[in-house]
Enzyme design. Structure first.
Site, PDB file in Angstrom:
ATOM      1  N   GLY A  20       9.438  18.035  -2.804  1.00 12.88           N
ATOM      2  CA  GLY A  20      10.725  18.140  -2.133  1.00 12.88           C
ATOM      3  C   GLY A  20      11.924  17.934  -3.032  1.00 12.88           C
ATOM      4  O   GLY A  20      13.022  18.412  -2.724  1.00 12.88           O
ATOM      5  N   ASN A  21      11.750  17.225  -4.146  1.00 11.48           N
ATOM      6  CA  ASN A  21      12.874  17.007  -5.045  1.00 11.48           C
ATOM      7  C   ASN A  21      13.025  18.104  -6.086  1.00 11.48           C
ATOM      8  O   ASN A  21      13.849  17.992  -6.994  1.00 11.48           O
ATOM      9  CB  ASN A  21      12.743  15.634  -5.719  1.00 11.48           C
TER      10      ASN A  21
ATOM     11  N   ASP B 226       2.877   7.603 -11.032  1.00  9.37           N
ATOM     12  CA  ASP B 226       3.579   8.818 -11.447  1.00  9.37           C
ATOM     13  C   ASP B 226       3.143   9.282 -12.833  1.00  9.37           C
ATOM     14  O   ASP B 226       3.190  10.474 -13.142  1.00  9.37           O
ATOM     15  CB  ASP B 226       5.095   8.602 -11.412  1.00  9.37           C
ATOM     16  N   ASP B 227       2.732   8.353 -13.697  1.00  7.29           N
ATOM     17  CA  ASP B 227       2.302   8.753 -15.040  1.00  7.29           C
ATOM     18  C   ASP B 227       1.133   9.729 -14.963  1.00  7.29           C
ATOM     19  O   ASP B 227       1.106  10.747 -15.674  1.00  7.29           O
ATOM     20  CB  ASP B 227       1.895   7.528 -15.860  1.00  7.29           C
TER      21      ASP B 227
ATOM     22  N   HIS C 158       0.350  11.635 -12.419  1.00  9.63           N
ATOM     23  CA  HIS C 158       0.863  12.885 -11.863  1.00  9.63           C
ATOM     24  C   HIS C 158       1.565  13.713 -12.923  1.00  9.63           C
ATOM     25  O   HIS C 158       1.319  14.930 -13.041  1.00  9.63           O
ATOM     26  CB  HIS C 158       1.842  12.621 -10.724  1.00  9.63           C
TER      27      HIS C 158
ATOM     28  N   GLU D  51       5.717   1.833  -4.428  1.00 13.31           N
ATOM     29  CA  GLU D  51       6.204   2.883  -5.308  1.00 13.31           C
ATOM     30  C   GLU D  51       7.052   2.163  -6.347  1.00 13.31           C
ATOM     31  O   GLU D  51       8.065   1.540  -6.013  1.00 13.31           O
ATOM     32  CB  GLU D  51       7.054   3.909  -4.572  1.00 13.31           C
TER      33      GLU D  51
ATOM     34  N   ASP E 208       8.831   1.717  -0.414  1.00 14.15           N
ATOM     35  CA  ASP E 208       9.587   2.695  -1.194  1.00 14.15           C
ATOM     36  C   ASP E 208      10.336   2.023  -2.346  1.00 14.15           C
ATOM     37  O   ASP E 208      10.997   0.991  -2.168  1.00 14.15           O
ATOM     38  CB  ASP E 208      10.591   3.403  -0.270  1.00 14.15           C
TER      39      ASP E 208
ATOM     40  N   HIS F 193       5.448  14.124  -1.500  1.00 13.65           N
ATOM     41  CA  HIS F 193       6.710  14.589  -0.924  1.00 13.65           C
ATOM     42  C   HIS F 193       7.811  14.607  -1.983  1.00 13.65           C
ATOM     43  O   HIS F 193       8.639  15.507  -2.016  1.00 13.65           O
ATOM     44  CB  HIS F 193       7.110  13.706   0.260  1.00 13.65           C
ATOM     45  N   ASP F 194       7.834  13.577  -2.856  1.00 11.14           N
ATOM     46  CA  ASP F 194       8.853  13.506  -3.902  1.00 11.14           C
ATOM     47  C   ASP F 194       8.716  14.651  -4.892  1.00 11.14           C
ATOM     48  O   ASP F 194       9.698  15.321  -5.245  1.00 11.14           O
ATOM     49  CB  ASP F 194       8.730  12.182  -4.669  1.00 11.14           C
TER      50      ASP F 194
ATOM     51  N   ARG G 265       3.408   1.326   2.761  1.00  7.41           N
ATOM     52  CA  ARG G 265       3.832   1.810   1.449  1.00  7.41           C
ATOM     53  C   ARG G 265       5.295   1.437   1.310  1.00  7.41           C
ATOM     54  O   ARG G 265       6.120   1.769   2.169  1.00  7.41           O
ATOM     55  CB  ARG G 265       3.639   3.325   1.360  1.00  7.41           C
TER      56      ARG G 265
END
Length: 584
Positions: free
Chosen positions: A381-382, A306-307, A309, A281, A244, A377-378, A242
Site C-alpha cells: 500500500g505504500n 523487514d530485513d 522482506h 512492528e 504498530d 499492507h505496508d 500486533r
C-alpha cells in the site's frame, strides 16, 4: 442508573455527563486525582468540561454515530459465545494471515469476512491478523488514523460484529490477532487533548507530539493504553495484539511502556488460562524487543522482520530504490544473512539512514520471534500505485518467494490474496470528512511520490471511491487459472511445514545457505533445512543447483525439476524442495 467516570484533569471546575440531551453533575473522586464520577440514567452519553461542547468518552466501548458523536455502553457479558472449547493457540509454529476487513470482501464487514474463513482453514494458516478496527472518520480507511481506542468501527459491524468474527474463527480452529496503534491517534476525531496530558512536546514523532508515556500525567496515559489492550484480549477474546511502530513510543522511564504492557498481558494470560501474546512492528533491530523482561528485555513475543522482506524483495524484483539500496547490492547474500542471523542490519552501516544500525539478533535458536513475509499492507500500500508483486512477477518467481517464506526459520505471514497471486492492487485510501484534511492528504501523497519521479496524475487519489473499490479482493480469482496453481502451491507449502518439522525449525544457527549472485533479480539459492534443500532458480535459463548430498526425493516443485545426483536441475524461475540422503 449507571455510573459514569472520566479522567479529566484539564477540567477546572465542572464536569457533567450529558445523557440523551440531559446534563448530570459529576463530582471529583477522592484519592483519584483528575478523576470525576457520578450516577446518571443509562443511554447515549457525552462529557462536558467546564461547560464546553459534548465530547465522547475516551474509554468509549462504542461510537454508534462516529468518532465525534456520543458514546454508548456495551454489556460484554451479554454476548453468547459459541466456540466455548477454544483454549487459545501459541504463536511459535504458526502461520499468520493479515487481512483488512474493509477490502477483504465487497461488503467490507466482519460478517462478510467470516464467510471466507473456510478458505483460510483450507489454506492451512493458524492465525488471522486484523488490521486496526478502531473508529475513524468516514466509511473507508486503513485504520491507522483511528481514535476511540476501546471501540470498534461501526461500518465493519461494531462490537457485536467483531465478537461474531472472533467466535466464528475460533470455532474453525483459527486464532485472531488485532493490530493496535498506541503511537499516535488520527488527526480527526481525537478529543483526548481536551481531557488532559495525553500527549507531550517532550518528544516528537512523524505525527506530531508524542503520546505521553514519561511526562507528568503519564501514569494515567499508560493505564489508558494498557487498559485498552487488555480489553481487546479479555472482552473480545482475541489471542494476541500486533503493536504498530513501537519505535515511535518515546519513553525515557526506567520501566518502558512495552515492558509494563507485556507484564500485564502475561497476568491476563494466567487469569484466562489462554496463551496471549504481543507482536511488535519495530524499526530498531534490537533483540531487546523480544528478550525476556528478567534479562532486561521488553518481553514481547515476536516482531516483524523487514530485513528479511527487503532482502527477499530485492532478490525477486531487482529493485534498489530507497531503503532497498542496502539490500540490492547483493540481495542473495543479504537473504542468506537474514535466514541465518535474523537481522541484516546488526550493527552494519545503513546507507538509507546514514549511520550504523542494529545489533545482532539473539538467541539464534528462537527464529520464531521474527515474522517473515513476502508482502504486507505496508509494503504494497505504500507504493505509489499499491501494486502487488503479482503485477510484475511471474507465477514462478512468486512461487519461489513463497517457498523461501514458508520454509524459513521465522513465523511466516501472508497478506490477503497473496496466496493466489491476486491481480487487484491494494492502494492507500481514506474517507476523511474534513475537506481541508482530505486535500492535505491528497496533495501530500502526490508530493511524496513526485520526489521519486511519479507524475501527480498517476498517483491514485486516496479520497476517490474508485481507489478503495480497486483494492477489494476478487473472490472469483482463486477458482480460475492462473491463480489456482499458485493457491495449490501455498497450500502444499503450509502442509509440508506442518508435516515435516525441519522445514519450520526456528533455529537460525542450523540454517545453511549456498547461493550464486548473477545479477539484479537473478541467480540461485539453496537453503539447507536438516535433510531438506529448498532450491530456487531465479535465472531466466535452466540451471543445475548443488544440493550438497544426493537427492532422494523431490517433495514438491513449482516449475521444471529434474534430480541429478547431488544436484537438481531447475527450469527458469522454478523451485523445488528435495529430501537428501543425509545432512551435510
Amino acid at each position: 442508573m449507571a455510573v459514569y467516570e472520566v479522567w479529566a484533569p484539564a477540567a477546572a471546575d465542572r464536569v457533567t455527563v450529558e445523557v440523551e440531551g440531559f446534563e448530570h453533575e459529576l463530582a471529583r473522586c477522592t484519592g483519584r486525582e483528575g478523576w470525576w464520577s457520578g450516577e446518571a440514567p443509562e443511554g447515549d452519553y457525552a462529557f462536558r468540561l467546564d461547560g464546553g461542547p459534548p465530547l465522547p468518552d475516551p474509554r468509549s466501548p462504542r461510537q454508534p454515530h462516529g468518532p465525534d458523536g456520543p458514546s454508548r455502553a456495551v454489556d460484554h457479558a451479554a454476548h453468547r459465545w459459541t466456540a466455548t472449547g477454544w483454549r487459545g493457540r501459541a504463536l511459535p509454529g504458526s502461520v499468520v494471515y493479515e487481512l483488512h476487513v474493509g477490502t477483504f470482501t465487497a461488503r467490507g464487514t466482519f460478517d462478510a469476512a467470516a464467510e471466507h474463513l473456510d478458505h483460510l482453514v483450507e489454506l492451512g494458516v493458524d492465525f488471522v491478523e486484523l488490521m486496526p478496527v478502531c473508529p475513524f472518520p468516514g466509511q473507508h480507511g486503513w485504520g491507522y488514523d483511528g481514535v476511540s481506542l476501546w471501540a470498534v468501527h461501526e461500518p465493519y459491524g461494531g462490537p457485536a460484529g467483531l465478537k461474531r468474527f472472533v467466535d466464528a474463527a475460533h470455532g474453525r480452529g483459527l486464532g485472531v490477532i488485532l493490530d493496535v496503534v498506541h503511537n499516535h491517534l488520527g488527526p480527526s476525531g481525537n478529543h483526548l487533548p481536551a481531557y488532559g496530558p495525553y500527549f507531550t512536546d517532550r518528544h516528537h514523532t512523524p505525527w506530531g507530539s508524542a503520546v505521553n508515556l514519561d511526562a507528568p500525567g503519564s501514569d494515567e496515559v499508560r493505564a489508558y493504553l494498557i487498559g485498552s489492550a487488555l480489553a481487546w484480549l479479555r472482552d473480545y477474546r482475541l489471542d494476541g495484539l500486533r503493536l504498530d511502530a513501537v519505535h515511535a513510543l518515546a519513553d525515557d522511564r526506567a520501566v518502558h511502556f512495552l515492558e509494563e504492557l507485556a507484564a500485564e498481558v502475561e497476568k491476563l494470560a494466567v487469569t484466562t488460562n489462554r496463551p496471549l501474546f504481543l507482536i511488535a512492528e519495530s524499526d530498531l533491530n534490537t533483540p531487546r524487543t523480544t528478550a525476556p523482561r528478567e534479562a532486561g528485555g521488553q518481553g514481547l513475543t515476536a516482531q516483524w522482520s523487514d530485513d528479511f522482506h527487503h532482502a527477499l524483495h530485492c532478490a525477486l524484483t531487482g529493485e534498489s530504490q530507497g531503503y532497498y539500496g542496502d539490500f540490492a547490492r547483493a540481495p542473495l547474500a543479504a537473504l542468506a544473512k537474514t535466514l541465518g542471523r535474523g537481522y541484516f542490519h546488526d550493527g552494519t552501516w545503513s546507507t538509507f539512514r546514514g549511520r550504523g544500525h542494529g545489533r545482532p539478533f539473539t538467541p539464534l535458536g528462537e527464529g520464531h520471534r521474527l515474522l517473515g513475509y513476502l508482502q504486507t499492507h505496508d509494503q504494497i500500500g505504500n507504493r505509489a500505485l499499491g501494486d502487488r508483486l503479482s503485477t510484475t512477477l511471474s507465477a514462478g518467481r512468486l512461487a519461489c518467494g513463497a517457498a523461501l517464506v514458508l520454509t524459513s526459520p521465522f513465523t511466516p505471514m501472508l497478506f490477503m490474496g497473496e496466496e493466489w497471486g491476486a491481480a487487484t492492487p491494494w492502494q492507500y485510501f481514506t474517507d476523511h470528512t474534513d475537506p481541508g484534511l482530505a486535500e492535505a492528504v491528497r496533495q501530500g501523497r502526490r508530493r511524496e511520490f513526485a520526489e521519486h519521479g511519479w507524475a501527480a496524475e498517476a498517483v491514485p487519489d486516496p479520497q476517490e471511491p474508485a481507489t478503495v473499490l480497486r483494492s477489494v479482493l476478487d473472490w472469483t480469482e482463486p477458482h480460475r487459472a492462473p491463480h489456482t496453481e499458485l493457491l495449490d502451491w501455498y497450500r502444499t507449502l503450509i502442509r509440508l511445514r506442518r508435516e515435516r518439522p525441519e522445514l519450520g525449525d526456528p533455529d537460525l544457527g542450523a540454517v545453511r545457505v549456498s547461493f550464486s549472485e548473477i545479477g539484479p533479480g537473478a541467480g540461485w539459492v539453496v537453503v539447507h533445512r536438516g535433510p531438506y534443500r529448498v532450491a530456487v532458480n531465479l535465472g531466466a535459463a535452466e540451471a543445475p543447483l548443488p544440493l550438497g548430498s544426493a537427492g532422494r526425493e523431490v517433495v514438491a516443485a513449482f516449475g521444471a525439476c529434474e534430480p541429478a545426483g547431488s544436484a537438481v536441475r531447475l527450469g527458469a524461475e522454478a523451485v523445488a524442495i528435495v529430501r537428501c540422503d543425509h545432512q551435510r
